[in-house]
Design an enzyme around this catalytic site. Sequence first.
Site, PDB file in Angstrom:
ATOM      1  N   HIS A 186      -3.432   7.403   2.302  1.00 19.95           N
ATOM      2  CA  HIS A 186      -3.775   6.065   1.823  1.00 19.95           C
ATOM      3  C   HIS A 186      -5.190   5.744   2.314  1.00 19.95           C
ATOM      4  CE1 HIS A 186      -3.887   1.942   0.881  1.00 19.95           C
ATOM      5  NE2 HIS A 186      -3.716   1.508   2.116  1.00 19.95           N
ATOM      6  N   ASN A 242      -9.961  -0.087  -0.420  1.00 19.79           N
ATOM      7  CA  ASN A 242      -8.498   0.030  -0.354  1.00 19.79           C
ATOM      8  C   ASN A 242      -7.918  -0.545  -1.658  1.00 19.79           C
ATOM      9  OD1 ASN A 242      -5.777  -0.239   0.126  1.00 19.79           O
ATOM     10  ND2 ASN A 242      -6.009  -1.173   2.152  1.00 19.79           N
ATOM     11  N   CYS A 298       0.818  -1.227   0.000  1.00 21.07           N
ATOM     12  CA  CYS A 298       0.000   0.000   0.000  1.00 21.07           C
ATOM     13  C   CYS A 298       0.848   1.272   0.000  1.00 21.07           C
ATOM     14  CB  CYS A 298      -0.944   0.011   1.185  1.00 21.07           C
ATOM     15  SG  CYS A 298      -2.114  -1.347   1.137  1.00 21.07           S
TER      16      CYS A 298
HETATM   17  O1  UT7 Z   1      -3.760  -0.946   3.609  1.00 21.49           O
HETATM   18  C1  UT7 Z   1      -2.875  -1.578   4.484  1.00 21.49           C
HETATM   19  C2  UT7 Z   1      -3.227  -1.296   5.835  1.00 21.49           C
HETATM   20  N1  UT7 Z   1      -4.452  -1.964   6.211  1.00 21.49           N
HETATM   21  C3  UT7 Z   1      -5.160  -1.427   7.133  1.00 21.49           C
HETATM   22  O2  UT7 Z   1      -4.823  -0.356   7.561  1.00 21.49           O
HETATM   23  C4  UT7 Z   1      -6.338  -2.180   7.691  1.00 21.49           C
HETATM   24  C5  UT7 Z   1      -6.322  -1.984   9.158  1.00 21.49           C
HETATM   25  N2  UT7 Z   1      -7.387  -2.675   9.886  1.00 21.49           N
HETATM   26  C6  UT7 Z   1      -8.684  -2.283   9.808  1.00 21.49           C
HETATM   27  O3  UT7 Z   1      -9.053  -1.434   9.052  1.00 21.49           O
HETATM   28  C7  UT7 Z   1      -9.648  -2.905  10.793  1.00 21.49           C
HETATM   29  O4  UT7 Z   1      -8.929  -3.609  11.769  1.00 21.49           O
HETATM   30  C8  UT7 Z   1     -10.675  -3.838  10.108  1.00 21.49           C
HETATM   31  C9  UT7 Z   1     -11.672  -3.036   9.327  1.00 21.49           C
HETATM   32  C10 UT7 Z   1      -9.981  -4.838   9.243  1.00 21.49           C
HETATM   33  C11 UT7 Z   1     -11.469  -4.595  11.199  1.00 21.49           C
HETATM   34  O5  UT7 Z   1     -12.078  -3.678  12.085  1.00 21.49           O
HETATM   35  P1  UT7 Z   1     -11.940  -3.883  13.653  1.00 21.49           P
HETATM   36  O6  UT7 Z   1     -12.734  -2.824  14.286  1.00 21.49           O
HETATM   37  O7  UT7 Z   1     -10.476  -3.936  13.976  1.00 21.49           O
HETATM   38  O8  UT7 Z   1     -12.653  -5.263  13.878  1.00 21.49           O
HETATM   39  P2  UT7 Z   1     -12.064  -6.621  14.481  1.00 21.49           P
HETATM   40  O9  UT7 Z   1     -11.090  -7.234  13.527  1.00 21.49           O
HETATM   41  O10 UT7 Z   1     -11.616  -6.354  15.880  1.00 21.49           O
HETATM   42  O11 UT7 Z   1     -13.372  -7.502  14.519  1.00 21.49           O
HETATM   43  C12 UT7 Z   1     -14.489  -7.143  15.320  1.00 21.49           C
HETATM   44  C13 UT7 Z   1     -15.597  -8.146  15.081  1.00 21.49           C
HETATM   45  C14 UT7 Z   1     -15.139  -9.604  15.191  1.00 21.49           C
HETATM   46  O12 UT7 Z   1     -16.174 -10.338  15.801  1.00 21.49           O
HETATM   47  P3  UT7 Z   1     -16.133 -10.705  17.367  1.00 21.49           P
HETATM   48  O13 UT7 Z   1     -14.880 -11.504  17.551  1.00 21.49           O
HETATM   49  O14 UT7 Z   1     -16.109  -9.402  18.086  1.00 21.49           O
HETATM   50  O15 UT7 Z   1     -17.381 -11.473  17.555  1.00 21.49           O
HETATM   51  C15 UT7 Z   1     -14.980 -10.021  13.752  1.00 21.49           C
HETATM   52  O16 UT7 Z   1     -15.146 -11.421  13.595  1.00 21.49           O
HETATM   53  O17 UT7 Z   1     -16.123  -8.002  13.755  1.00 21.49           O
HETATM   54  C16 UT7 Z   1     -16.104  -9.278  13.097  1.00 21.49           C
HETATM   55  N3  UT7 Z   1     -15.897  -9.045  11.676  1.00 21.49           N
HETATM   56  C17 UT7 Z   1     -16.910  -8.826  10.817  1.00 21.49           C
HETATM   57  N4  UT7 Z   1     -18.240  -8.777  10.977  1.00 21.49           N
HETATM   58  C18 UT7 Z   1     -18.992  -8.510   9.896  1.00 21.49           C
HETATM   59  C19 UT7 Z   1     -14.731  -8.996  10.998  1.00 21.49           C
HETATM   60  N5  UT7 Z   1     -14.955  -8.741   9.695  1.00 21.49           N
HETATM   61  C20 UT7 Z   1     -16.301  -8.634   9.550  1.00 21.49           C
HETATM   62  C21 UT7 Z   1     -17.136  -8.369   8.462  1.00 21.49           C
HETATM   63  N6  UT7 Z   1     -18.470  -8.308   8.682  1.00 21.49           N
HETATM   64  N7  UT7 Z   1     -16.672  -8.152   7.226  1.00 21.49           N
END
Ligand code: UT7
Length: 322
Positions: free
Chosen positions: A249, A279, A113
């Site tokens: 980004h 992204n 990225c």
């Molecule tokens: O470009 C390179 C750099 N990349 C980035 O900067 C990405 C950085 N990361 C992020 O943007 C975020 O961490 C994400 C958008 C990927 C995830 O958001 P988050 O607030 O960190 O969520 P999480 O991974 O902590 O997941 C929270 C909950 C989980 O469920 P439980 O364990 O709380 O029951 C996940 O299983 O959300 C669940 N979850 C989803 N639910 C519905 C994860 N993905 C999804 C989804 N739809 N697509």
Amino acid sequence: MIYARISGTGSYLPENVMTNHDLEKIVETSDQWIRERTGIEQRHIAADGETTVDLAEKASRMAIESAGIDASEIDLIVLATSTPDKIFPSSACILQARLDIHGCPAFDIQAVCTGFVYALTVAEKFIKTGSARKALVVGAEVFSRILNWQDRGTCVLFGDGAGAVILEANEETGVLSTHIHADGKYENLLWVPHGIADGYDEVKQGKAYVEMKGNEVFKMAVNTLGRIVDETLDANHMKKSDIDWLVPHQANIRIITATAKKLKMSMDQVVVTVNKHGNTSAASVPLALDVAVRDGRIKRNELVLLEAFGGGFTWGSVLLRY
Ligand code: UT7
């Protein structure tokens, strides 16, 4: 003093749009979750057979036209991608042939990225040292090809696209400073774990997918981007209030908002495309730049900060007068 100045921009997005509602039919997710956690509403997905170079060519032709030059004047091509058309030749060489340019150096940069920020940094050094006068710098990706469409933690985040700029030697101020970094110890927080090293079988079987520990990447991205902003301002003896535009980004609206807050910038001064593009990895910064130049927001001589964070980890920034 020779500066490297952007004289033209271009971008291209594949025609096919995939909404969050489309994704609800593929994985267990919801439009509400994706919007609230990422700010993404839709992304563009390349058609079958449409490749990184196809997207890059369209963006490049637009940049060449907006710079008012002939492709034959280009004397350097740097293309950032993590989804090249082939293992070799480089996508930059394939693009060079498509544009009917012959003889100038052409090479790819792989910094995921942060790829475009790396590519711009390298091209700027060529121009500043007199090794090139008109560089085509491109970020282009078909990330949809390396997504596991059963993994809701990654497949909802990415999209395909390309952005390009022409960087020209100029006596007027252009790029003021570039800052690039990497720390390979974070490899397995965001990676495609398969490739040539393990016999290429996983790649051939279409099982080489992006894997990410999203939460850990998120925290690192916010902290690291905060630091790079300070590093860039300090290097130029500038204040936060000097910056007219932030072109970040486009990974997650919450990361973008955190960086804007750190800069004490109003969101009106931040170019946001993540809602419409998702992204697009190396394409995200040049795509956002082109959108804001073409709609008239970013004007000549305004101070623009580009920044990115991605797999590697890699991160970087470019401060420029547009
Ligand atoms: O470009 C390179 C750099 N990349 C980035 O900067 C990405 C950085 N990361 C992020 O943007 C975020 O961490 C994400 C958008 C990927 C995830 O958001 P988050 O607030 O960190 O969520 P999480 O991974 O902590 O997941 C929270 C909950 C989980 O469920 P439980 O364990 O709380 O029951 C996940 O299983 O959300 C669940 N979850 C989803 N639910 C519905 C994860 N993905 C999804 C989804 N739809 N697509």
